[in-house]
Motif scaffolding. Structure first.
Motif, PDB file in Angstrom:
ATOM      1  N   ASP A 124       0.797  -1.221   0.000  1.00 38.37           N
ATOM      2  CA  ASP A 124       0.000   0.000   0.000  1.00 38.37           C
ATOM      3  C   ASP A 124       0.833   1.277   0.000  1.00 38.37           C
ATOM      4  OD1 ASP A 124      -2.428  -1.076  -0.240  1.00 38.37           O
ATOM      5  OD2 ASP A 124      -2.860  -1.172   1.913  1.00 38.37           O
ATOM      6  N   ASP A 125       1.983   1.242   0.661  1.00 40.88           N
ATOM      7  CA  ASP A 125       2.674   2.514   0.847  1.00 40.88           C
ATOM      8  C   ASP A 125       3.504   2.918  -0.375  1.00 40.88           C
ATOM      9  OD1 ASP A 125       5.440   1.300   2.777  1.00 40.88           O
ATOM     10  OD2 ASP A 125       3.913   0.145   1.722  1.00 40.88           O
ATOM     11  N   ALA A 126       3.436   4.209  -0.669  1.00 39.16           N
ATOM     12  CA  ALA A 126       4.176   4.768  -1.799  1.00 39.16           C
ATOM     13  C   ALA A 126       5.665   4.521  -1.624  1.00 39.16           C
ATOM     14  CB  ALA A 126       3.911   6.271  -1.878  1.00 39.16           C
ATOM     15  N   GLY A 127       6.324   4.119  -2.694  1.00 36.95           N
ATOM     16  CA  GLY A 127       7.770   3.942  -2.644  1.00 36.95           C
ATOM     17  C   GLY A 127       8.210   2.612  -2.065  1.00 36.95           C
ATOM     18  N   ALA A 128       7.259   1.733  -1.758  1.00 41.34           N
ATOM     19  CA  ALA A 128       7.630   0.448  -1.153  1.00 41.34           C
ATOM     20  C   ALA A 128       8.465  -0.392  -2.118  1.00 41.34           C
ATOM     21  CB  ALA A 128       6.381  -0.315  -0.722  1.00 41.34           C
ATOM     22  N   TRP A 129       8.112  -0.376  -3.397  1.00 38.08           N
ATOM     23  CA  TRP A 129       8.916  -1.138  -4.378  1.00 38.08           C
ATOM     24  C   TRP A 129      10.316  -0.556  -4.489  1.00 38.08           C
ATOM     25  CZ3 TRP A 129       4.632  -1.206  -8.688  1.00 38.08           C
ATOM     26  CH2 TRP A 129       3.752  -2.273  -8.432  1.00 38.08           C
ATOM     27  N   PHE A 130      10.363   0.770  -4.602  1.00 38.07           N
ATOM     28  CA  PHE A 130      11.659   1.449  -4.744  1.00 38.07           C
ATOM     29  C   PHE A 130      12.574   1.070  -3.583  1.00 38.07           C
ATOM     30  CE2 PHE A 130      14.283   5.399  -4.242  1.00 38.07           C
ATOM     31  CZ  PHE A 130      14.862   5.440  -5.501  1.00 38.07           C
ATOM     32  N   ARG A 131      12.049   1.154  -2.358  1.00 36.70           N
ATOM     33  CA  ARG A 131      12.890   0.852  -1.197  1.00 36.70           C
ATOM     34  C   ARG A 131      13.275  -0.634  -1.159  1.00 36.70           C
ATOM     35  NH1 ARG A 131       9.184   4.496   0.868  1.00 36.70           N
ATOM     36  NH2 ARG A 131       7.943   2.829   1.800  1.00 36.70           N
ATOM     37  N   ALA A 132      12.327  -1.491  -1.498  1.00 42.28           N
ATOM     38  CA  ALA A 132      12.616  -2.935  -1.486  1.00 42.28           C
ATOM     39  C   ALA A 132      13.680  -3.282  -2.529  1.00 42.28           C
ATOM     40  CB  ALA A 132      11.341  -3.729  -1.743  1.00 42.28           C
ATOM     41  N   GLU A 133      13.619  -2.620  -3.657  1.00 43.62           N
ATOM     42  CA  GLU A 133      14.579  -2.944  -4.720  1.00 43.62           C
ATOM     43  C   GLU A 133      15.989  -2.435  -4.391  1.00 43.62           C
ATOM     44  OE1 GLU A 133      11.019  -3.434  -7.998  1.00 43.62           O
ATOM     45  OE2 GLU A 133      12.226  -1.608  -8.046  1.00 43.62           O
ATOM     46  N   LEU A 150      19.057   6.022  -1.379  1.00 44.29           N
ATOM     47  CA  LEU A 150      18.385   6.049  -0.071  1.00 44.29           C
ATOM     48  C   LEU A 150      17.839   7.440   0.253  1.00 44.29           C
ATOM     49  CD1 LEU A 150      20.826   3.816   2.020  1.00 44.29           C
ATOM     50  CD2 LEU A 150      18.493   3.220   1.299  1.00 44.29           C
ATOM     51  N   VAL A 151      18.611   8.467  -0.057  1.00 42.95           N
ATOM     52  CA  VAL A 151      18.118   9.825   0.190  1.00 42.95           C
ATOM     53  C   VAL A 151      16.923  10.102  -0.721  1.00 42.95           C
ATOM     54  CG1 VAL A 151      18.681  12.290   0.051  1.00 42.95           C
ATOM     55  CG2 VAL A 151      20.320  10.689   1.054  1.00 42.95           C
ATOM     56  N   ALA A 152      16.986   9.667  -1.966  1.00 45.15           N
ATOM     57  CA  ALA A 152      15.850   9.870  -2.874  1.00 45.15           C
ATOM     58  C   ALA A 152      14.595   9.214  -2.298  1.00 45.15           C
ATOM     59  CB  ALA A 152      16.168   9.312  -4.262  1.00 45.15           C
ATOM     60  N   GLY A 153      14.731   7.995  -1.797  1.00 44.38           N
ATOM     61  CA  GLY A 153      13.569   7.295  -1.232  1.00 44.38           C
ATOM     62  C   GLY A 153      13.015   8.018  -0.010  1.00 44.38           C
ATOM     63  N   ALA A 154      13.905   8.435   0.877  1.00 44.49           N
ATOM     64  CA  ALA A 154      13.464   9.098   2.107  1.00 44.49           C
ATOM     65  C   ALA A 154      12.879  10.479   1.822  1.00 44.49           C
ATOM     66  CB  ALA A 154      14.643   9.212   3.082  1.00 44.49           C
ATOM     67  N   LEU A 155      13.500  11.186   0.877  1.00 50.22           N
ATOM     68  CA  LEU A 155      13.025  12.537   0.564  1.00 50.22           C
ATOM     69  C   LEU A 155      11.688  12.493  -0.175  1.00 50.22           C
ATOM     70  CD1 LEU A 155      13.497  15.575   0.612  1.00 50.22           C
ATOM     71  CD2 LEU A 155      14.998  15.319  -1.377  1.00 50.22           C
ATOM     72  N   ALA A 156      11.544  11.530  -1.068  1.00 49.46           N
ATOM     73  CA  ALA A 156      10.252  11.380  -1.750  1.00 49.46           C
ATOM     74  C   ALA A 156       9.155  11.138  -0.720  1.00 49.46           C
ATOM     75  CB  ALA A 156      10.318  10.229  -2.762  1.00 49.46           C
ATOM     76  N   ALA A 157       9.434  10.284   0.250  1.00 55.94           N
ATOM     77  CA  ALA A 157       8.439  10.003   1.296  1.00 55.94           C
ATOM     78  C   ALA A 157       8.124  11.274   2.080  1.00 55.94           C
ATOM     79  CB  ALA A 157       8.964   8.904   2.230  1.00 55.94           C
ATOM     80  N   ALA A 158       9.172  12.033   2.434  1.00 58.90           N
ATOM     81  CA  ALA A 158       8.962  13.270   3.196  1.00 58.90           C
ATOM     82  C   ALA A 158       8.135  14.276   2.411  1.00 58.90           C
ATOM     83  CB  ALA A 158      10.315  13.868   3.581  1.00 58.90           C
ATOM     84  N   ARG A 159       8.227  14.219   1.086  1.00 54.19           N
ATOM     85  CA  ARG A 159       7.486  15.160   0.237  1.00 54.19           C
ATOM     86  C   ARG A 159       6.143  14.605  -0.216  1.00 54.19           C
ATOM     87  NH1 ARG A 159      11.855  18.327  -3.626  1.00 54.19           N
ATOM     88  NH2 ARG A 159      12.929  19.330  -1.897  1.00 54.19           N
ATOM     89  N   GLY A 160       5.833  13.392   0.199  1.00 56.29           N
ATOM     90  CA  GLY A 160       4.560  12.792  -0.210  1.00 56.29           C
ATOM     91  C   GLY A 160       4.536  12.371  -1.657  1.00 56.29           C
ATOM     92  N   LEU A 161       5.702  12.099  -2.223  1.00 54.33           N
ATOM     93  CA  LEU A 161       5.781  11.663  -3.619  1.00 54.33           C
ATOM     94  C   LEU A 161       6.017  10.156  -3.671  1.00 54.33           C
ATOM     95  CD1 LEU A 161       8.078  14.568  -4.848  1.00 54.33           C
ATOM     96  CD2 LEU A 161       5.630  14.279  -5.355  1.00 54.33           C
ATOM     97  N   ASP A 162       5.684   9.564  -4.811  1.00 52.54           N
ATOM     98  CA  ASP A 162       5.785   8.109  -4.956  1.00 52.54           C
ATOM     99  C   ASP A 162       6.858   7.738  -5.980  1.00 52.54           C
ATOM    100  OD1 ASP A 162       5.524   5.421  -5.289  1.00 52.54           O
ATOM    101  OD2 ASP A 162       3.377   5.451  -5.752  1.00 52.54           O
ATOM    102  N   PRO A 163       8.041   7.328  -5.521  1.00 53.55           N
ATOM    103  CA  PRO A 163       9.100   6.980  -6.481  1.00 53.55           C
ATOM    104  C   PRO A 163       8.766   5.757  -7.329  1.00 53.55           C
ATOM    105  CG  PRO A 163       9.811   6.495  -4.226  1.00 53.55           C
ATOM    106  CD  PRO A 163       8.490   7.202  -4.131  1.00 53.55           C
ATOM    107  N   ASP A 164       7.804   4.966  -6.889  1.00 52.48           N
ATOM    108  CA  ASP A 164       7.392   3.821  -7.708  1.00 52.48           C
ATOM    109  C   ASP A 164       6.699   4.272  -8.987  1.00 52.48           C
ATOM    110  OD1 ASP A 164       8.348   2.266  -5.662  1.00 52.48           O
ATOM    111  OD2 ASP A 164       6.365   1.750  -4.864  1.00 52.48           O
ATOM    112  N   ARG A 165       6.036   5.414  -8.899  1.00 51.64           N
ATOM    113  CA  ARG A 165       5.249   5.898 -10.045  1.00 51.64           C
ATOM    114  C   ARG A 165       5.324   7.417 -10.147  1.00 51.64           C
ATOM    115  NH1 ARG A 165      -0.413   2.603  -8.841  1.00 51.64           N
ATOM    116  NH2 ARG A 165       0.500   0.515  -8.856  1.00 51.64           N
ATOM    117  N   PRO A 166       6.478   7.969 -10.520  1.00 50.35           N
ATOM    118  CA  PRO A 166       6.560   9.434 -10.654  1.00 50.35           C
ATOM    119  C   PRO A 166       5.598   9.951 -11.729  1.00 50.35           C
ATOM    120  CG  PRO A 166       8.753   8.424 -10.650  1.00 50.35           C
ATOM    121  CD  PRO A 166       7.752   7.313 -10.817  1.00 50.35           C
ATOM    122  N   ALA A 167       5.131  11.177 -11.528  1.00 51.37           N
ATOM    123  CA  ALA A 167       4.180  11.776 -12.466  1.00 51.37           C
ATOM    124  C   ALA A 167       4.760  11.813 -13.874  1.00 51.37           C
ATOM    125  CB  ALA A 167       3.850  13.198 -12.011  1.00 51.37           C
TER     126      ALA A 167
END
Lengths: 355, 355
Positions: B7-16, B329-346
């Motif tokens: 469910d959580d945004a960026g979960a794939w990105f972080r897992a990969e 790792l910073v990209a993943g954490a910063l995307a989360a802090a900004r409410g963005l989803d690195p799994d599916r960027p706009a």
């Protein structure tokens, strides 16, 4: 290099933009010598040509890969300076001519690279505005840019003359001298017209960008060099975070960063790459970002908020000598609007001695 | 490619990111086949090697120029795709092997380029995560990345495996297979350690960057690839205008744009280029910009506001496989802090079909 400087910030920068047609004609006065250096490349029967430079000179080197590719059929590549100079991995430096670009002729690692290349037996050609420089002294052949003294730290006329010199070298290597010299002479006339005609639209674009903090500049093929140089001018003179991208690289990630406050400058030129520019700008529009379109096909970019059209050059390869002008003029006008001095940007010297 | 997504945004990105050591080991399971492809390059006795790709794959190609230069002594260059595909200027495509990089194997102009190269007689090698793709079908030799399905749009493990595959190809071409396979195996272990150890510092860096709109990422030599890929991750997942620059190019203009609100990320690795990084970061400090230092020499960058050190790899050439982790790792954490989803960027799809 010093000189009596007018009182107003950016006066040298603006004067040197206006002087570009004259500077290009000075290069053409001695076109035969540059063409002869290109013939010397051909005589070595090389498999490829190496190009090196930093900053604006590296942007010119990008242009050089297209100039050699289109006029001579020779593959030309921007080489890694660090592989030779820092890692000592020369990778057959003797097997290809080297064209080294440095406006001042004093960039230390470019000098070191050329020194190694010459010692290993390569034909080395220094393209520089300072024929008495260290770079000129280490290279076998010197191509003087003949741009005249450039006082502004941000390069303009030396960049255009680098493009002209690379076109002449490639033409010499490819047996295409007559048409290229003729095309460059006509380009000098069009350049004068472009500088005049775009002054007012550039002021308008500068007003629109006055609060912009970031920007992408996109182009493809021969105009990748223009996108890079426009981005560099805006970054160094106006303190915009302006990043150059190929139209395709924009779609491979960075397009996701766009929004209404992140404008995109597209260099649109009527050549075989134009469809990629049209496609990329459609993606930009879909993101809500504002579009600035320049180049001779600026009119074909739908939905552009601003257009900075330039005349069509005598050949697609020569288009970048005109396409750079809107970037230079907007940089000058925007720096003025921001109270910045493109003649002396913070933290920069005219001669960059950085490692 | 679809899959049941947490469910959580960026979960794939972080897992990969976490999966990278395992992905690299999978590549090494079939290292002999990749080395053999490198030997095939050597057997052609080429004067140089051509590399092509876009986006992350182009960043990997930057690494490839260093891998071939340092391990095989062969000059390797990123070729212009547009010269061949759009302008029809093939420039002796038969005279050099081609290594084409595309994670999906579906990038249209990379496929078109390889098709032309193969038809002209070049050895063509497709490095792809999709061995059944169009790119694989047009190339003579296929090097599967074996990274496993990558679900996040922003690439991580496929990038690291591209670096690994390029090191193996270059090692095969240079007769350096044993040490390189061994080094990569040790790198996989260090990679696991790095991902673990940096989770907390990356969160801290993300908090510091939460309102940053722009950033320069600088590196030199083998770490230019890392600076480029870190910038791309931050741009596509966090919507920062992050521009990569060589340490020297920073001094040739862009340093003038810096101020306290324009941070610089320096990749500092203990290798012959480190002095250029140290010098560039001194210029950054003088501008008042905040510094983030990563790499195994992060501790040597004076005045860094944040440090993201990584372990020293078994060889300087393999450092980039570790240096990329702080950026991911910073990209993943910063995307989360900004409410963005690195799994599916706009505006992005996993497979980029853009011209």
């Amino acid at each position: 290099v010093s000189g009596s400087r007018p009182d107003d910030a950016g006066a040298w920068f603006r004067a040197e933009i206006v002087e570009q047609p004259a500077a290009l004609r000075r290069l053409l006065d001695d076109a035969d010598a540059v063409v002869a250096a290109g013939c010397a490349i051909r005589r070595r029967r090389p498999r490829f040509v190496r190009l090196v430079g930093h900053g604006s000179s590296d942007n010119a080197a990008v242009y050089g890969t297209y100039a050699f590719g289109l006029l001579s059929g020779l593959p030309a590549f921007r080489d890694s300076i660090s592989l030779s100079v820092y890692y000592g991995a020369d990778r057959g430096l003797d097997q290809s001519p080297v064209v080294a670009l440095s406006q001042s002729g004093r960039t230390p690692d470019v000098v070191a690279y050329v020194d190694r290349a010459r010692q290993s037996g390569a034909l080395t050609i220094a393209v520089t505005n300072e024929p008495d420089s260290e770079l000129a002294s280490v290279a076998e052949v010197v191509v003087p840019l003949a741009a005249g003294i450039e006082r502004s730290v941000a390069a303009t006329k030396t960049y255009v003359n680098q493009l002209g010199a690379l076109a002449l070298l490639a033409a010499g290597a490819g047996g295409r001298a007559v048409e290229t010299v003729d095309g460059l002479a006509r380009t000098a006339d069009l350049l004068a017209e472009t500088v005049d005609r775009l002054a007012a639209p550039a002021e308008e674009a500068a007003r629109a960008l006055v609060f912009a903090g970031r920007l992408f500049a996109i182009g493809r093929g021969v105009e990748l060099a223009s996108a890079r140089e426009i981005a560099l001018k805006l970054t160094e003179t106006c303190r915009i975070a302006a990043e150059p991208l190929t139209t395709t690289d924009l779609s491979h990630g960075p397009v996701a960063a766009l929004d209404a406050l992140f404008p995109v400058w597209a260099v649109a030129t009527r050549d075989p790459c134009l469809p990629t520019v049209v496609e990329a700008t459609a993606r930009v529009r879909a993101s809500g970002a504002a579009l600035i379109a320049s180049g001779d096909a600026a009119g074909e970019i739908e939905g552009a908020a601003l257009r900075l059209p330039v005349p069509t050059g005598p050949a697609p390869l020569l288009a970048p000598l005109l396409s750079i002008v809107p970037g230079q003029l907007v940089a000058g006008a925007l720096a003025a609007a921001r109270g910045l001095d493109p003649d002396r940007p913070a933290g920069l010297e005219k001669v960059t001695l950085a490692a």
